[in-house]
Design an enzyme around this catalytic site. Structure first.
Site, PDB file in Angstrom:
ATOM      1  N   GLY A  96       0.780  -1.294  -0.082  1.00 26.21           N
ATOM      2  CA  GLY A  96       0.024  -0.126  -0.094  1.00 26.21           C
ATOM      3  C   GLY A  96       0.774   1.096  -0.076  1.00 26.21           C
ATOM      4  O   GLY A  96       0.314   2.280   0.307  1.00 26.21           O
ATOM      5  N   SER A  97       1.972   1.260  -0.414  1.00 23.31           N
ATOM      6  CA  SER A  97       2.873   2.425  -0.555  1.00 23.31           C
ATOM      7  C   SER A  97       2.413   3.354  -1.459  1.00 23.31           C
ATOM      8  O   SER A  97       2.369   4.591  -1.239  1.00 23.31           O
ATOM      9  CB  SER A  97       4.451   2.140  -0.794  1.00 23.31           C
ATOM     10  OG  SER A  97       4.332   1.833  -1.902  1.00 23.31           O
ATOM     11  N   LEU A 149      -2.770  -6.623  -8.042  1.00 26.94           N
ATOM     12  CA  LEU A 149      -2.083  -7.822  -8.637  1.00 26.94           C
ATOM     13  C   LEU A 149      -3.261  -8.825  -9.384  1.00 26.94           C
ATOM     14  O   LEU A 149      -2.790  -9.794  -9.945  1.00 26.94           O
ATOM     15  CB  LEU A 149      -1.009  -8.780  -7.568  1.00 26.94           C
ATOM     16  CG  LEU A 149       0.016  -7.864  -7.146  1.00 26.94           C
ATOM     17  CD1 LEU A 149       0.520  -8.651  -6.262  1.00 26.94           C
ATOM     18  CD2 LEU A 149       0.773  -7.323  -8.225  1.00 26.94           C
ATOM     19  N   LEU A 167      -6.126  -9.562 -12.198  1.00 28.50           N
ATOM     20  CA  LEU A 167      -6.728  -9.127 -13.572  1.00 28.50           C
ATOM     21  C   LEU A 167      -8.174  -8.825 -13.399  1.00 28.50           C
ATOM     22  O   LEU A 167      -8.864  -9.665 -12.653  1.00 28.50           O
ATOM     23  CB  LEU A 167      -6.651  -9.980 -14.601  1.00 28.50           C
ATOM     24  CG  LEU A 167      -6.870  -9.802 -16.098  1.00 28.50           C
ATOM     25  CD1 LEU A 167      -5.747  -8.660 -16.279  1.00 28.50           C
ATOM     26  CD2 LEU A 167      -6.878 -10.998 -16.979  1.00 28.50           C
ATOM     27  N   ASN A 209      -3.631   2.431 -14.016  1.00 24.38           N
ATOM     28  CA  ASN A 209      -2.648   1.787 -13.418  1.00 24.38           C
ATOM     29  C   ASN A 209      -1.268   2.307 -13.618  1.00 24.38           C
ATOM     30  O   ASN A 209      -0.960   3.191 -14.570  1.00 24.38           O
ATOM     31  CB  ASN A 209      -2.523   0.239 -14.282  1.00 24.38           C
ATOM     32  CG  ASN A 209      -1.789  -0.732 -13.221  1.00 24.38           C
ATOM     33  OD1 ASN A 209      -1.784  -0.772 -12.030  1.00 24.38           O
ATOM     34  ND2 ASN A 209      -0.966  -1.384 -14.105  1.00 24.38           N
ATOM     35  N   HIS A 250       2.943   1.094 -13.328  1.00 25.58           N
ATOM     36  CA  HIS A 250       3.751  -0.048 -13.597  1.00 25.58           C
ATOM     37  C   HIS A 250       5.186   0.552 -13.391  1.00 25.58           C
ATOM     38  O   HIS A 250       5.814   1.547 -14.083  1.00 25.58           O
ATOM     39  CB  HIS A 250       3.571  -0.549 -15.051  1.00 25.58           C
ATOM     40  CG  HIS A 250       4.425  -1.809 -15.007  1.00 25.58           C
ATOM     41  ND1 HIS A 250       3.980  -3.018 -14.509  1.00 25.58           N
ATOM     42  CD2 HIS A 250       5.364  -1.876 -15.728  1.00 25.58           C
ATOM     43  CE1 HIS A 250       4.668  -3.781 -14.514  1.00 25.58           C
ATOM     44  NE2 HIS A 250       5.773  -3.427 -15.461  1.00 25.58           N
ATOM     45  N   ASP A 269      -0.944  -5.004 -17.394  1.00 21.22           N
ATOM     46  CA  ASP A 269      -0.006  -3.873 -17.520  1.00 21.22           C
ATOM     47  C   ASP A 269      -0.509  -3.543 -19.191  1.00 21.22           C
ATOM     48  O   ASP A 269       0.683  -3.079 -19.907  1.00 21.22           O
ATOM     49  CB  ASP A 269       1.443  -4.360 -17.353  1.00 21.22           C
ATOM     50  CG  ASP A 269       1.796  -4.745 -16.042  1.00 21.22           C
ATOM     51  OD1 ASP A 269       0.983  -4.077 -15.172  1.00 21.22           O
ATOM     52  OD2 ASP A 269       2.380  -5.824 -15.678  1.00 21.22           O
ATOM     53  N   GLU A 297       7.484   7.250  -9.544  1.00 20.14           N
ATOM     54  CA  GLU A 297       6.267   6.893  -9.165  1.00 20.14           C
ATOM     55  C   GLU A 297       5.488   7.738  -8.112  1.00 20.14           C
ATOM     56  O   GLU A 297       4.415   8.413  -8.415  1.00 20.14           O
ATOM     57  CB  GLU A 297       6.001   5.529  -8.639  1.00 20.14           C
ATOM     58  CG  GLU A 297       6.327   4.431  -9.730  1.00 20.14           C
ATOM     59  CD  GLU A 297       5.887   3.269  -8.949  1.00 20.14           C
ATOM     60  OE1 GLU A 297       4.972   3.014  -8.398  1.00 20.14           O
ATOM     61  OE2 GLU A 297       6.883   2.281  -9.179  1.00 20.14           O
TER      62      GLU A 297
HETATM   63  C1  GRF Z   1       4.738  -0.280  -7.556  1.00 20.55           C
HETATM   64  O1  GRF Z   1       5.923  -1.079  -8.081  1.00 20.55           O
HETATM   65  C2  GRF Z   1       3.819   0.085  -8.604  1.00 20.55           C
HETATM   66  O2  GRF Z   1       4.297   0.230  -9.753  1.00 20.55           O
HETATM   67  C3  GRF Z   1       3.050  -1.281  -8.682  1.00 20.55           C
HETATM   68  O3  GRF Z   1       2.872  -1.712  -7.306  1.00 20.55           O
HETATM   69  C4  GRF Z   1       3.946  -1.115  -6.499  1.00 20.55           C
HETATM   70  C5  GRF Z   1       3.940  -0.864  -5.226  1.00 20.55           C
HETATM   71  O4  GRF Z   1       2.743  -1.565  -4.370  1.00 20.55           O
HETATM   72  N1  GRF Z   1       1.764  -0.994  -9.341  1.00 20.55           N
HETATM   73  P1  GRF Z   1       2.038  -0.972  -3.080  1.00 20.55           P
HETATM   74  O5  GRF Z   1       1.566   0.179  -3.544  1.00 20.55           O
HETATM   75  O6  GRF Z   1       3.482  -0.731  -2.518  1.00 20.55           O
HETATM   76  O7  GRF Z   1       1.202  -1.977  -2.556  1.00 20.55           O
END
Ligand code: GRF
Length: 223
Positions: A21-22, A100, A102, A115, A117, A158, A187
């Site tokens: 969730g970062s 993660l 689909l 999304n 990536h 993706d 990001e």
């Molecule tokens: C990042 O690499 C982002 O590009 C991808 O998920 C990762 C971050 O996961 N889509 P989270 O937000 O820490 O769960």
């Protein structure tokens, strides 16, 4: 349908997560400190129950739903449940944030699902290409640059029209971890910037930017 949001009437986001969730946390921080305006996280949906992202959402007082693919008979039933919850929360823009699974985007959400990536799509995407795997593949291929991509999601992993990319140089001696760290910094800036445009100009701007991108042959203005 695609309106301009204001702080008094913010764009309603639905954030889909599966892990730490970062990405969600970054959005929460920016909304709180005013760097991301005129948006509200109306709902967080996690495909797993015991993950850090769920904790982050709950601590921030956000409504959270757990929707696990294995609780559904097939991907359509899973996708339908997601859409139902998003409808109920009156979500206007869906933000996939480390999600993660689909998801079969129903027609009414086309052009309204983003999304991010951690690589320069269309390379290094697809099933199994997430987290560390992506950066390992970029280094193994000997690329001189990597970065991140924000795109409108369609029904493949993706995949879908690209809205924005940010490029970073691969440094000599980079490991998957050092590269991941710098991509993450990119990001953290790029995703909120795209979401802010959707709030300011209406969600329809995403499709327009993607069309410009495509007609420029995939080498658009670099944001
Ligand atoms: C990042 O690499 C982002 O590009 C991808 O998920 C990762 C971050 O996961 N889509 P989270 O937000 O820490 O769960």
């Amino acid at each position: 349908m695609h309106r301009t949001a204001t702080p008094a009437d913010p764009l309603r986001l639905g954030v889909l997560i599966s892990g730490g969730g970062s990405t969600l946390e970054n959005l929460i921080h920016r909304i709180h400190d005013g760097r991301l305006t005129a948006v509200r996280i109306a709902l967080v949906i996690s495909s797993r129950a015991a993950v850090g992202g769920v904790e982050i959402a709950r601590r921030a007082g956000l409504p959270v739903e757990i929707v696990r693919p294995r609780d559904f008979s097939d991907p359509d039933a899973f996708s339908q449940r997601l859409a139902e919850l998003l409808d109920r929360a009156r979500v206007e823009l869906v933000v996939m944030a480390g999600f993660l699974c689909l998801w079969r985007v129903p027609p009414r959400y086309e052009g309204r699902v983003l999304n991010i990536h951690p690589a320069l799509l269309p390379r290094f995407g697809g099933r199994g290409m997430y987290g560390r795997h992506v950066h390992e593949a970029v280094l193994a291929a000997g690329c001189s640059e990597s970065g991140c991509t924000v795109h409108l999601a369609d029904n493949e992993y993706d995949h879908g029209p690209i809205v924005a990319q940010r490029r970073i140089a691969v440094a000599p001696g980079d490991t998957p971890d050092t590269l991941a760290e710098r991509v993450m910094v990119a990001e953290r800036e790029l995703y909120p910037a795209v979401i802010q445009r959707a709030a300011n100009e209406g969600v329809g701007v995403l499709k327009r930017i993607a069309d410009e991108w495509r007609s420029a042959g995939g080498e658009p203005e670099r944001r």
